[in-house]
Motif scaffolding. Structure first.
Motif, PDB file in Angstrom:
ATOM      1  N   UNK A 167       9.442  -0.117  -8.869  1.00  0.00           N
ATOM      2  CA  UNK A 167       9.337  -0.196 -10.465  1.00  0.00           C
ATOM      3  C   UNK A 167       8.735   1.097 -10.931  1.00  0.00           C
ATOM      4  N   UNK A 168       7.486   1.512 -10.203  1.00  0.00           N
ATOM      5  CA  UNK A 168       6.727   2.592 -10.720  1.00  0.00           C
ATOM      6  C   UNK A 168       7.655   4.007 -10.491  1.00  0.00           C
ATOM      7  N   UNK A 169       8.402   4.035  -9.321  1.00  0.00           N
ATOM      8  CA  UNK A 169       9.140   5.192  -9.151  1.00  0.00           C
ATOM      9  C   UNK A 169      10.337   5.319 -10.362  1.00  0.00           C
ATOM     10  N   UNK A 170      10.544   4.135 -10.712  1.00  0.00           N
ATOM     11  CA  UNK A 170      11.783   3.990 -11.796  1.00  0.00           C
ATOM     12  C   UNK A 170      11.139   4.630 -13.120  1.00  0.00           C
ATOM     13  N   UNK A 171      10.059   4.184 -13.340  1.00  0.00           N
ATOM     14  CA  UNK A 171       9.448   4.608 -14.707  1.00  0.00           C
ATOM     15  C   UNK A 171       8.630   5.994 -14.528  1.00  0.00           C
ATOM     16  N   UNK A 172       8.145   6.387 -13.312  1.00  0.00           N
ATOM     17  CA  UNK A 172       7.565   7.425 -13.405  1.00  0.00           C
ATOM     18  C   UNK A 172       7.809   8.264 -12.203  1.00  0.00           C
ATOM     19  N   UNK A 173       9.007   8.742 -11.675  1.00  0.00           N
ATOM     20  CA  UNK A 173       9.151   9.205 -10.356  1.00  0.00           C
ATOM     21  C   UNK A 173       8.259  10.292  -9.888  1.00  0.00           C
ATOM     22  N   UNK A 174       7.541  11.189 -10.939  1.00  0.00           N
ATOM     23  CA  UNK A 174       6.555  12.199 -10.165  1.00  0.00           C
ATOM     24  C   UNK A 174       5.088  11.674 -10.030  1.00  0.00           C
ATOM     25  N   UNK A 175       4.915  10.283 -10.199  1.00  0.00           N
ATOM     26  CA  UNK A 175       3.419   9.343 -10.162  1.00  0.00           C
ATOM     27  C   UNK A 175       2.967   9.793  -8.545  1.00  0.00           C
ATOM     28  N   UNK A 176       1.656   9.565  -8.473  1.00  0.00           N
ATOM     29  CA  UNK A 176       1.101   9.475  -7.080  1.00  0.00           C
ATOM     30  C   UNK A 176       1.669   8.848  -6.166  1.00  0.00           C
ATOM     31  N   UNK A 177       1.772   9.445  -4.988  1.00  0.00           N
ATOM     32  CA  UNK A 177       2.501   9.039  -3.830  1.00  0.00           C
ATOM     33  C   UNK A 177       1.703   8.153  -3.001  1.00  0.00           C
ATOM     34  N   UNK A 178       2.206   7.347  -2.175  1.00  0.00           N
ATOM     35  CA  UNK A 178       1.277   6.474  -1.106  1.00  0.00           C
ATOM     36  C   UNK A 178       2.025   6.273   0.113  1.00  0.00           C
ATOM     37  N   UNK A 179       1.374   6.935   1.249  1.00  0.00           N
ATOM     38  CA  UNK A 179       2.198   6.638   2.681  1.00  0.00           C
ATOM     39  C   UNK A 179       1.214   5.677   3.153  1.00  0.00           C
ATOM     40  N   UNK A 180       1.726   4.532   3.471  1.00  0.00           N
ATOM     41  CA  UNK A 180       0.906   3.324   4.437  1.00  0.00           C
ATOM     42  C   UNK A 180       1.203   3.381   5.643  1.00  0.00           C
ATOM     43  N   UNK A 181       0.447   3.606   6.798  1.00  0.00           N
ATOM     44  CA  UNK A 181       0.476   3.800   8.121  1.00  0.00           C
ATOM     45  C   UNK A 181       0.063   2.412   8.772  1.00  0.00           C
ATOM     46  N   UNK A 182       0.911   1.635   9.221  1.00  0.00           N
ATOM     47  CA  UNK A 182       0.419   0.279   9.801  1.00  0.00           C
ATOM     48  C   UNK A 182       0.676   0.176  11.185  1.00  0.00           C
ATOM     49  N   UNK A 183      -0.649  -0.024  11.943  1.00  0.00           N
ATOM     50  CA  UNK A 183      -0.540  -0.084  13.094  1.00  0.00           C
ATOM     51  C   UNK A 183      -1.237  -1.804  13.701  1.00  0.00           C
ATOM     52  N   UNK A 184      -0.500  -2.234  14.696  1.00  0.00           N
ATOM     53  CA  UNK A 184      -1.213  -3.608  14.731  1.00  0.00           C
ATOM     54  C   UNK A 184      -1.354  -3.773  16.365  1.00  0.00           C
ATOM     55  N   UNK A 185      -2.468  -4.662  16.662  1.00  0.00           N
ATOM     56  CA  UNK A 185      -2.577  -4.512  18.143  1.00  0.00           C
ATOM     57  C   UNK A 185      -1.452  -5.390  18.709  1.00  0.00           C
ATOM     58  N   UNK A 186      -0.856  -5.225  19.721  1.00  0.00           N
ATOM     59  CA  UNK A 186       0.090  -5.750  20.220  1.00  0.00           C
ATOM     60  C   UNK A 186      -0.365  -6.388  21.646  1.00  0.00           C
ATOM     61  N   UNK A 187      -0.805  -7.371  21.683  1.00  0.00           N
ATOM     62  CA  UNK A 187      -1.548  -8.218  23.053  1.00  0.00           C
ATOM     63  C   UNK A 187      -0.780  -8.115  24.219  1.00  0.00           C
ATOM     64  N   UNK A 188      -1.359  -7.768  25.264  1.00  0.00           N
ATOM     65  CA  UNK A 188      -0.860  -7.517  26.516  1.00  0.00           C
ATOM     66  C   UNK A 188      -0.389  -9.184  26.920  1.00  0.00           C
ATOM     67  N   UNK A 189       0.679  -9.099  27.987  1.00  0.00           N
ATOM     68  CA  UNK A 189       1.292 -10.028  28.439  1.00  0.00           C
ATOM     69  C   UNK A 189      -0.080 -11.362  29.204  1.00  0.00           C
ATOM     70  N   UNK A 190      -1.104 -10.651  29.548  1.00  0.00           N
ATOM     71  CA  UNK A 190      -2.036 -11.345  30.020  1.00  0.00           C
ATOM     72  C   UNK A 190      -3.175 -12.043  29.307  1.00  0.00           C
ATOM     73  N   UNK A 191      -2.766 -11.674  27.914  1.00  0.00           N
ATOM     74  CA  UNK A 191      -3.902 -12.123  26.991  1.00  0.00           C
ATOM     75  C   UNK A 191      -3.642 -13.550  26.595  1.00  0.00           C
TER      76      UNK A 191
END
Length: 391
Positions: free
Chosen positions: A296-320
């Motif tokens: 919605x924000x991009x539709x209203x204000x295409x040149x507004x502040x940009x956000x990049x969200x990098x998401x990393x999650x611990x993938x438990x090993x098989x022995x956990x």
């Protein structure tokens, strides 16, 4: 003993004190974003957060803001309450004290490693961890007839002493790094945030964020009974996006539970899967809401502040095991630290590959398999302006 943190490579050369005052370097035609680091909860899974930060530190990234819940709040307090050159030393000290050394770990691929992990989780539950929590009376005994009622199994008062040794709260409250700690009001279920730009933060605020029911007792602050937000808000992204950022932002979110897992083949694996879904689902809902909001924000204000969200999650090993959050064995702590380094290397590689002029909201999820390939190849973020890099 955990691996000693490697010194920062310093390939970009040191910044002068005047340059540090000026803040992020600007590159013509491109905006240098602010950076936020969001750290989730997970008790003994916390070395993953430390490893992820170590990789950031080596890349010269110094987050402008840190948001934490539970062990993420503890990690955030250590980072915000120490100068950059001492942060890794303090994180390593915290986990070295927390470790429960016994005997050499069996090979990771066999049944023996599961037994090893289970023994350490049981020993932690029985012997506690002197730097974090201790036995409480009546605690579990309160379930017996005639014994006074209690609200928790353990007392996490020892964590206060550890924080007072490892965190300079005067420095933390100077807010050189903005720190936000997430809690839940135990009586109303409302999210509660403490922020060092609005109020003074002390050890009790960190203890409140780490007081997961019914393991640890809630903490009363300002007339509210507060506890760990894990069941409802284990990765507190909302604090970063409410209100919406007024500048370009790179948000690095480090989760200790993953929504992805192989099909469970045992009762313990099913219990572990249920636990992961409980603690990881709120983050998924946050991301979905952000996608809708920014469309919605991009539709209203295409040149507004940009956000990049990098998401990393611990993938438990098989022995956990399902009790992994109580497994303080040195081998498990080392493995989690290494996994955090590996996955953050993958996250930085994703940022390098992101388009210069992308959408206003871009979600970059780290796949541990590709992150491992990036780490083995020695991938490092480029010297471009994706994040401000300090020596």
């Amino acid at each position: 003993m955990l691996p000693s943190p490697a010194p920062p490579p310093g390939r970009d050369g040191p910044l002068t004190s005047e340059a540090r005052k000026r803040g992020p370097r600007l590159v013509p035609s491109r905006r240098t974003p602010r950076s936020a680091l969001v750290l989730g909860g997970g008790n003994a899974l916390g070395p993953y957060l430390a490893g992820a930060y170590e990789r950031l530190h080596e890349a010269g990234v110094r987050p402008d803001r840190i948001v934490g819940a539970s062990i993420g709040a503890v990690t955030g307090a250590i980072l915000a309450g120490n100068p950059p050159e001492r942060r890794l030393e303090r994180l390593e000290a915290f986990w070295a004290e927390a470790a429960l050394p016994t005997f050499r770990a069996p090979a990771a691929g066999g049944r023996g490693r599961q037994v090893y992990n289970g023994v350490h989780a049981a020993l932690a539950a029985i012997l506690c961890r002197p730097s974090i929590f201790r036995a409480r009376f009546p605690g579990l005994w309160s379930v017996l007839p005639g014994v006074p009622d209690d609200v928790a199994l353990y007392d996490h008062a020892p964590l206060r002493g550890t924080l007072e040794r490892l965190v300079d709260f005067d420095r933390l409250n100077r807010a050189e790094v903005r720190l936000t700690l997430a809690c839940i009001d135990l009586e109303t279920g409302e999210d509660v945030y403490f922020d060092n730009t609005r109020e003074e933060i002390g050890p009790e605020h960190v203890l409140a964020s780490a007081a997961i029911a019914p393991l640890f007792p809630p903490v009363e602050i300002g007339g509210r009974l507060l506890c760990d937000p894990g069941y409802a808000n284990n990765l507190p992204l909302g604090a970063v996006f409410d209100p919406a950022p007024a500048e370009d932002l790179v948000c690095l979110a480090v989760d200790l539970f993953s929504l992805r897992s192989p099909r469970p083949a045992s009762l313990d694996a099913a219990l572990e899967r249920a636990q992961d879904i409980v603690f990881a689902s709120a983050a998924r809902r946050h991301v979905e809401a952000l996608r809708r909001e920014y469309a919605l924000r991009e539709a209203l204000e295409p040149a507004g502040p940009r956000v990049r969200l990098v998401h990393l999650a611990y993938q438990a090993a098989g022995h956990e095991l399902a009790a992994k959050a109580l497994d303080y064995s040195p081998s498990s702590l080392r493995d989690r630290w290494a996994a955090g380094r590996r996955d953050m290397a993958g996250g930085l590689a994703l940022l390098d590959g992101a388009a210069v002029d992308g959408p206003r909201f871009e979600y970059l999820a780290v796949d541990p398999r590709s992150a491992g390939a990036a780490a083995e190849a020695g991938a490092r973020p480029s010297s471009g302006p994706v994040l401000d890099r300090a020596a």
